[in-house]
Write a protein that holds these residues in place. Structure first.
Motif, PDB file in Angstrom:
ATOM      1  N   GLN A 214      -3.687 -11.784   3.865  1.00 39.30           N
ATOM      2  CA  GLN A 214      -2.240 -11.677   3.693  1.00 39.30           C
ATOM      3  C   GLN A 214      -1.634 -10.741   4.734  1.00 39.30           C
ATOM      4  N   ALA A 215      -2.273  -9.608   4.971  1.00 40.49           N
ATOM      5  CA  ALA A 215      -1.749  -8.642   5.945  1.00 40.49           C
ATOM      6  C   ALA A 215      -1.623  -9.272   7.322  1.00 40.49           C
ATOM      7  N   ARG A 216      -2.602 -10.094   7.711  1.00 40.84           N
ATOM      8  CA  ARG A 216      -2.547 -10.743   9.020  1.00 40.84           C
ATOM      9  C   ARG A 216      -1.464 -11.813   9.099  1.00 40.84           C
TER      10      ARG A 216
ATOM     11  N   SER B  98      -4.159   4.610   3.767  1.00 43.54           N
ATOM     12  CA  SER B  98      -2.801   4.265   4.197  1.00 43.54           C
ATOM     13  C   SER B  98      -2.285   5.391   5.080  1.00 43.54           C
TER      14      SER B  98
ATOM     15  N   GLN C 100       4.436   2.042   1.832  1.00 46.70           N
ATOM     16  CA  GLN C 100       4.975   0.850   2.484  1.00 46.70           C
ATOM     17  C   GLN C 100       6.197   0.307   1.751  1.00 46.70           C
TER      18      GLN C 100
ATOM     19  N   TYR D 142       8.753  -3.365   1.580  1.00 44.83           N
ATOM     20  CA  TYR D 142       8.937  -4.777   1.907  1.00 44.83           C
ATOM     21  C   TYR D 142      10.243  -5.274   1.303  1.00 44.83           C
TER      22      TYR D 142
ATOM     23  N   TYR E 222      -8.495  -0.975   5.615  1.00 42.53           N
ATOM     24  CA  TYR E 222      -9.336  -1.412   4.510  1.00 42.53           C
ATOM     25  C   TYR E 222     -10.684  -0.695   4.524  1.00 42.53           C
TER      26      TYR E 222
ATOM     27  N   THR F 192      -8.040  -0.371  11.834  1.00 42.73           N
ATOM     28  CA  THR F 192      -6.713  -0.900  12.142  1.00 42.73           C
ATOM     29  C   THR F 192      -6.278  -0.268  13.457  1.00 42.73           C
TER      30      THR F 192
ATOM     31  N   THR G 141       0.735   1.840   7.824  1.00 44.80           N
ATOM     32  CA  THR G 141      -0.240   0.755   7.852  1.00 44.80           C
ATOM     33  C   THR G 141      -1.459   1.110   7.012  1.00 44.80           C
ATOM     34  N   GLN G 142      -2.081   0.097   6.448  1.00 40.84           N
ATOM     35  CA  GLN G 142      -3.292   0.272   5.670  1.00 40.84           C
ATOM     36  C   GLN G 142      -4.524   0.100   6.551  1.00 40.84           C
TER      37      GLN G 142
ATOM     38  N   SER H 296      -6.543  -9.659   0.563  1.00 39.15           N
ATOM     39  CA  SER H 296      -5.499  -8.749   1.024  1.00 39.15           C
ATOM     40  C   SER H 296      -5.430  -8.710   2.546  1.00 39.15           C
TER      41      SER H 296
ATOM     42  N   HIS I  61       0.838  -1.198   0.000  1.00 39.65           N
ATOM     43  CA  HIS I  61       0.000   0.000   0.000  1.00 39.65           C
ATOM     44  C   HIS I  61       0.875   1.251   0.000  1.00 39.65           C
TER      45      HIS I  61
END
Length: 544
Positions: free
Chosen positions: A321-323, A436, A260, A262, A476, A481, A473-474, A318, A257
């Motif tokens: 995956q984030a978790r 985000s 971010q 990685y 949704y 969040t 952090t995103q 999504s 996002h």
């Protein structure tokens, strides 16, 4: 005086300047000189006026090692004010160098400013970008790599190579034209395309040797769009997120996002040929896609076939995956101790701050807000106003700590917090778009995220053991969040939407982390070279 003598004299002056700010002289110094200019670029095949650093688009990478002192002298040859901010660099005790208008006066055309920083107790992958107006849409960004010190173990073998991947949306429209669209109340148009390292379709090549493993550091440097990253026929092993070593889960595709970063390991274990490196937009009405090339050094065959499709275009994939992204509790961070030794989930928070984004119409124009407050810049950077006790620039408490039910309003919003508080922050999103959020000067623990309204009962779903620590952090659509954050960094810090149109139109505020201590252990003194503007012009920069 010869050029060599001038360079030596300048280095001595800069070293003295840094020592006067309380830097650790035992750690190495890395000097950079950047000339910021306009230049012709053709990222989507159309001539545009880009922002270049030392003639480069994207700009040069910054490589440093944990605790290095980084000295960057920036010369502004543009016809407009300019500032650079450091996305994820925590600036310990030193918000003076944050590079956003709330803390720094812009570098005026024809002037220069020297950033003086220490990458204290940090590792990982980050990026820098221009923070004034919509300049980020014209370039001026680049990657930052902070390497671990030689004696600190890294939880994977040294890769054969290390690639920066700066990806994101791009507009053919000039950045000043984009800014004017926002100023008159229009939304930005849909992006014209996506870029990988400043190039369009198959415009960039990563060369690898068969059988070897490579590190890819991927940052979303766009201004409006979440992206998905994948490499045709190859798996990606996630190893780091914004300074935190992660559990080494394997992914076919990664959602990244806005703002971010990685790091993944990719092994060249397929047949020797060329493969697509793919970036596509996420959660957009029309999917944008661009590609680079993964080239095996012994390949005799170019890329072929259809571009690999992305994951399902729904939030559940999504979110799952984030978790799955977790901290590696057995790995060392910047210091030789396990990351898991900091039991973040066992510390009682002092208070809960609820932040809700919204999109109000104010005075007939589209604005964006946090808790109903749409930020407007003051005539003087807030950090300077606070340091010099200049009244009338901002009011403490002008940023509410919970949403209000009224319509939006304009305010130079500042939230008052205290040094060494441990807070819970909940980002609540009632809109239909992915948000985000970034917090300058800090890394925080992403405790949980889910759909609907956050309530105290939501804490039962928090990850109290191995959630990842990061700086962006995103949130949704129609979701929340929650994060935990130790307020261990004194200063005036920007909390903002990484959607740059939203940030520009008010979806940001500043958090003043205060202590009445005058100790340089808590905050470094005002630098001697601080630029002064607004009501701070003419003041003395001698520390009080």
């Amino acid at each position: 005086m010869g050029d060599c003598t001038c360079r030596v004299l300048r280095s001595l002056i800069l070293c003295l300047l840094f020592l006067l700010q309380g830097a650790n002289g035992d750690n190495p110094y890395r000097f950079f000189t950047w000339k910021v200019t306009y230049g012709d670029i053709y990222p989507l095949g159309v001539k545009q006026k880009g922002i270049l650093i030392n003639g480069q688009f994207p700009g040069p990478h910054i490589d440093a090692i944990t605790n290095d002192n980084v000295i960057i002298s920036v010369y502004n040859y543009l016809k407009e004010p300019f500032l650079i901010s450091w996305n994820g660099i925590q600036q310990r005790r030193n918000s003076w160098q944050d590079g956003v208008y709330g803390t720094n006066c812009p570098i005026l055309p024809g002037r220069n400013f020297t950033y003086v920083m220490q990458v204290k107790d940090q590792i990982g992958s980050y990026f820098y970008f221009p923070s004034v107006g919509l300049q980020k849409a014209a370039g001026g960004f680049g990657g930052i790599r902070i390497w671990s010190r030689p004696l600190i173990p890294v939880p994977f073998p040294p890769p054969a190579g290390d690639f920066m991947v700066l990806a994101g949306d791009w507009f053919k429209t000039d950045h000043n034209r984009l800014r004017l669209l926002l100023d008159v109340g229009h939304n930005l148009p849909f992006p014209d395309g996506l870029l990988i390292n400043g190039r369009g379709w198959n415009g960039y090549t990563f060369t690898v040797d068969p059988g070897k493993t490579y590190r890819f550091r991927i940052s979303n440097v766009g201004i409006t769009t979440s992206i998905n990253f994948r490499i045709q026929g190859h798996k990606m092993k996630l190893v780091e997120v914004e300074g935190s070593h992660t559990l080494q889960n394997t992914y076919d595709a990664l959602d990244i996002h806005l703002g971010q970063s990685y790091s993944v390991l990719v092994t060249a274990d397929q047949q020797p040929q060329d493969y697509y490196v793919v970036v596509s937009s996420r959660f957009t009405p029309r999917v944008l896609t661009t590609t680079a090339v993964l080239h095996y050094s012994n390949s005799r065959r170019g890329v072929s076939g259809p571009v690999p499709a992305g994951p399902p275009n729904h939030v559940a994939w999504s979110l799952s995956q984030a978790r799955s992204i977790r901290w590696n509790l057995t790995a060392s961070g910047p210091r030789p101790n396990p990351q898991g030794s900091y039991h973040y989930g066992m510390i009682k928070t002092s208070r809960t701050i609820m932040l809700a984004n919204s999109a109000p119409i104010i005075n007939g124009k589209q604005r964006y807000a946090v808790n109903g407050v749409s930020f407007v810049p003051a005539d003087t950077p807030l950090k300077l106003a606070d340091h010099f006790n200049i009244a009338g620039v901002f009011n403490l408490g002008s940023m509410p700590t919970s949403p209000n039910s009224g319509s939006g309003y304009l305010q130079t919003s500042v939230m008052s917090t205290n040094f060494r508080e441990y807070v819970e922050i909940v980002f609540q999103n009632w809109e239909n778009t992915v948000q985000s959020w970034h917090i300058d000067g800090y890394s925080f623990f992403v405790m949980g995220m889910d759909g609907g309204q956050w309530t105290p009962a939501s804490r039962s779903r928090y990850n109290l053991r191995d959630t990842v620590a990061r700086c962006t952090t995103q949130v949704y659509p129609k979701s929340w969040t929650a994060i935990y954050m130790a307020l261990d960094n004194v200063g005036m810090w920007n909390i903002r939407s990484e959607d740059w149109a939203r940030q520009y139109l008010g979806q940001q505020f500043y958090m003043r982390v205060y202590t009445n201590s005058n100790s340089y252990r808590d905050e470094l003194p005002i630098p001697k070279n601080t630029l002064l503007c607004g009501r701070a012009r003419g003041r003395r920069t001698r520390p009080l």
